[in-house]
Design a protein around this motif. Structure first.
Motif, PDB file in Angstrom:
ATOM      1  N   GLY A  76       0.813  -1.205   0.000  1.00  0.00           N
ATOM      2  CA  GLY A  76       0.000   0.000   0.000  1.00  0.00           C
ATOM      3  C   GLY A  76       0.850   1.260   0.000  1.00  0.00           C
ATOM      4  N   THR A  77       1.976   1.198   0.708  1.00  0.00           N
ATOM      5  CA  THR A  77       2.864   2.359   0.744  1.00  0.00           C
ATOM      6  C   THR A  77       3.288   2.735  -0.671  1.00  0.00           C
ATOM      7  OG1 THR A  77       3.669   1.778   2.936  1.00  0.00           O
ATOM      8  CG2 THR A  77       5.127   3.131   1.567  1.00  0.00           C
ATOM      9  N   ASN A 123       0.189   3.864  -2.945  1.00  0.00           N
ATOM     10  CA  ASN A 123      -0.239   5.232  -2.678  1.00  0.00           C
ATOM     11  C   ASN A 123       0.802   6.243  -3.135  1.00  0.00           C
ATOM     12  OD1 ASN A 123      -2.850   4.899  -1.393  1.00  0.00           O
ATOM     13  ND2 ASN A 123      -1.747   3.909   0.275  1.00  0.00           N
ATOM     14  N   GLY A 126      -5.065   3.523  -4.357  1.00  0.00           N
ATOM     15  CA  GLY A 126      -4.099   2.507  -3.945  1.00  0.00           C
ATOM     16  C   GLY A 126      -4.757   1.537  -2.985  1.00  0.00           C
ATOM     17  N   THR A 164      -4.404   9.837   8.446  1.00  0.00           N
ATOM     18  CA  THR A 164      -3.767   9.222   7.283  1.00  0.00           C
ATOM     19  C   THR A 164      -2.603   8.353   7.736  1.00  0.00           C
ATOM     20  OG1 THR A 164      -4.324  11.168   5.977  1.00  0.00           O
ATOM     21  CG2 THR A 164      -2.666   9.697   5.052  1.00  0.00           C
ATOM     22  N   ALA A 202      -6.103   1.098   1.350  1.00  0.00           N
ATOM     23  CA  ALA A 202      -5.203  -0.046   1.604  1.00  0.00           C
ATOM     24  C   ALA A 202      -5.977  -1.336   1.889  1.00  0.00           C
ATOM     25  CB  ALA A 202      -4.238   0.283   2.735  1.00  0.00           C
ATOM     26  N   THR A 206      -9.090   8.700   2.825  1.00  0.00           N
ATOM     27  CA  THR A 206      -8.793   7.325   3.231  1.00  0.00           C
ATOM     28  C   THR A 206     -10.092   6.536   3.311  1.00  0.00           C
ATOM     29  OG1 THR A 206      -6.847   8.003   4.480  1.00  0.00           O
ATOM     30  CG2 THR A 206      -7.761   5.843   4.988  1.00  0.00           C
ATOM     31  N   TRP A 236       2.496   6.385   5.468  1.00  0.00           N
ATOM     32  CA  TRP A 236       3.133   6.372   4.148  1.00  0.00           C
ATOM     33  C   TRP A 236       3.230   7.771   3.564  1.00  0.00           C
ATOM     34  CZ3 TRP A 236       1.090   8.439  -0.222  1.00  0.00           C
ATOM     35  CH2 TRP A 236      -0.281   8.674  -0.241  1.00  0.00           C
ATOM     36  N   MET A 252      -6.171  13.722  -0.520  1.00  0.00           N
ATOM     37  CA  MET A 252      -6.241  12.280  -0.325  1.00  0.00           C
ATOM     38  C   MET A 252      -7.343  11.957   0.649  1.00  0.00           C
ATOM     39  SD  MET A 252      -2.296  11.395   0.150  1.00  0.00           S
ATOM     40  CE  MET A 252      -2.679  11.440   1.863  1.00  0.00           C
ATOM     41  N   HIS A 259      -6.898  11.499  -4.731  1.00  0.00           N
ATOM     42  CA  HIS A 259      -6.313  10.173  -4.495  1.00  0.00           C
ATOM     43  C   HIS A 259      -7.026   9.513  -3.323  1.00  0.00           C
ATOM     44  CE1 HIS A 259      -3.401   6.916  -4.197  1.00  0.00           C
ATOM     45  NE2 HIS A 259      -3.434   7.103  -2.887  1.00  0.00           N
ATOM     46  N   ASP A 318      -6.574   6.462  -0.540  1.00  0.00           N
ATOM     47  CA  ASP A 318      -5.843   5.363   0.092  1.00  0.00           C
ATOM     48  C   ASP A 318      -6.887   4.372   0.593  1.00  0.00           C
ATOM     49  OD1 ASP A 318      -4.524   3.558   1.661  1.00  0.00           O
ATOM     50  OD2 ASP A 318      -3.686   5.040   3.067  1.00  0.00           O
TER      51      ASP A 318
END
Ligand SMILES: *Cc1c(COP(=O)(O)O)cnc(C)c1O
Length: 512
Positions: free
Chosen positions: A154-155, A158, A312, A202, A287, A256, A205, A254, A283, A285
């Motif tokens: 995931g790191t 993203n 991601g 967040t 994960a 999440t 990452w 971003m 974006h 995240d």
């Protein structure tokens, strides 16, 4: 050049004779039998155990100049590595957000290593397997036009999304970040610092990515969260306005889907609207949380992720793939390619032959040589089907609703955050324990839970309070395993209480 003589035979790592090949085959069968037996008997083992010191010290052995043979190397694995994993295969492992992997995934990894293709590019079936996996992932996530690639985790997924975001939005504003980076070159007018936004929940990452991309971690604007650990939209708006007024250049927001601490999901629809209004990259995240999108009953929670410019998510967490495997999807395939496109004479491509298609994946991420991560995903999707994956995700969430209900109903247990998805944060409490003692008390409780091999939750701090954090992406857990964790937290909590009472009595006696 020395000619090869009988005294100097051609060398290879392959077995040299039919007998050696037979021995390798037999050893391979034993490895397979041992690993399958290990997986079949996980429930009979402790969730974790400490390595004896002699085992831990054995890893100080010297560099082997001459080899001891495959059988001896395997024996070392069998005796010293296999018995001491970190526990994430186990049905009562709920630490961090670590996936189990699957038996089929294990076998696919062997096939991938056996075939050993380099999936950086060129013209071969493994490359088409990855393209098919990416198309499937894009379809699953409601972004059918997106492209992307598989990466380590995931790191990296993203970070790739953020890197394309920076490229795309800086290019739109006339900046050439591929050439100039973020340095003040003579003759190039100084440019506004680029900044991006996410909540204070967040995952870490983002800080790493900001530092590594040369933006500096102050470029990551951490916006406060509300009581449910979701990004505070008003605070975000205020920060955006303030930053723009101060001459900074926002490029990305971003969101999440499933925060690492509590499983909260930002209001992704609102975030996508702000991005559209302000021409920012969106974006997400996701994960682990992005996989909630696959479930009709959970989808509403992560609604909006399908609007992302980039998304991601891991496949080694809730996707149950063996490590490592994550996916980044990028809606605009052209801008993705533009962000990473490279040319090199030693990578010339022709319309025909092995190089047809070029270095497809190497030009969409950082790695040139790339392993065959896609095979385990491809085979697992085919073998198990997406419906089974969805059913397991829903089972995990149902387990955690059950745990949350038990915690709420128990006078000595307390939930420290809502349980929207698959993470519960709880602690043991008692009227005799003050707020100032609860953190150390619960920390000791967690360590005993782990050291006794009962279960492996991890921990986090929520508003200064130590939480036993149960993060559930475990396809092996049954409801009985969930109950066992709750029961053990209560019984160890009571044991610690009585130890405290004993100490207090002892102290009182000593004073007398
Ligand atoms: C685990 C996680 C990451 C990092 O993924 P890795 O696969 O561990 O690199 C990023 N974001 C969230 C929300 C996570 O839970």
């Amino acid at each position: 050049m020395q000619s090869m003589t009988p005294e100097r035979p051609d060398l290879s790592f392959d077995p040299a004779t039919p007998e050696e090949w037979a021995a390798l085959r037999a050893l391979g069968h034993r490895m397979l039998d041992d690993m399958v037996a290990h997986l079949e008997t996980l429930h009979d083992r402790p969730a974790w155990r400490e390595m004896p010191p002699d085992v831990a010290n054995s890893f100080e052995e010297p560099l082997p100049r001459s080899g001891s043979g495959s059988a001896a190397a395997y024996r070392a694995f069998h005796e010293r590595v296999l018995p001491y994993p970190n526990g994430n295969l186990h049905p009562r492992f709920f630490g961090w957000v670590q996936g189990n992997g699957t038996p089929l995934g294990m076998l696919a990894e062997m096939l991938a290593a056996g075939l050993n293709p380099n999936v950086g590019g060129f013209n071969h079936a493994p490359l088409l397997v990855e393209r098919q996996v990416i198309r499937w992932c894009a379809e699953l996530m409601g972004m059918p036009e997106a492209g992307g690639l598989l990466v380590t985790g995931g790191t990296m997924a993203n970070t790739m999304g953020l890197a394309v975001a920076r490229f795309a939005k800086s290019r739109e504003s006339g900046r050439d970040v591929r050439t100039n980076g973020h340095q003040a070159w003579p003759g190039v007018a100084p440019e506004a610092p680029l900044v991006f936004y996410g909540s204070s929940e967040t995952h870490g990452w983002a800080v790493k990515a900001a530092e590594w991309m040369g933006l500096g971690n102050r470029a990551f604007r951490q916006v406060p969260v509300d009581a449910d650990y979701r990004i505070d939209i008003d605070a975000l708006e205020a920060q955006l306005a303030g930053d723009s007024a101060a001459g900074l250049q926002p490029f990305c927001i971003m969101g999440t889907a499933g925060t690492v601490n509590t499983g909260a999901t930002d209001d992704l629809v609102r975030l996508s609207e702000i991005c559209r209004r302000d021409n920012l990259w969106f974006h997400v995240d996701g994960a682990f949380g992005a996989l909630a999108w696959l479930s009709p009953t959970l989808r509403e929670q992560v609604r909006g992720l399908e609007r992302a410019d980039s998304l991601g998510f891991d496949l080694h967490k809730w996707g149950s793939m063996p490590y490592e495997c994550a996916c980044v999807l990028i809606r605009d395939q052209q801008v993705h390619h533009d962000a990473f496109r490279t040319t090199a004479s030693y990578l010339a491509q022709y319309k025909r032959g092995v190089t047809a298609g070029g270095t497809y994946y190497a030009e969409r991420g950082l790695d040139l040589s790339r392993g065959f991560k896609a095979l385990k995903v491809w085979m697992s999707f085919k073998a198990h089907g997406i419906d089974k994956l969805v059913a397991i995700i829903e089972q995990n969430v149902a387990h955690m609703q059950h745990m949350a209900a038990r915690v709420r109903a128990h006078p000595q247990l307390e939930l420290l955050a809502p349980v929207p998805l698959n993470i519960a944060c709880l602690r043991f409490t008692d009227p005799s324990l003050g707020e100032d003692t609860l953190n150390a008390f619960n920390e000791e409780l967690l360590l005993r839970l782990q050291e006794r091999g009962i279960a492996v939750p991890s921990s986090t701090m929520l508003a200064g309070r130590f939480a036993i954090r149960v993060a559930h992406v475990n396809h092996r857990s049954t409801l009985a395993d969930i109950d066992a964790v709750v029961d053990a937290v209560v019984s160890i909590g009571r044991e610690l209480l009585s130890e405290r009472a004993g100490t207090a009595r002892g102290a009182a006696t000593a004073i007398v």
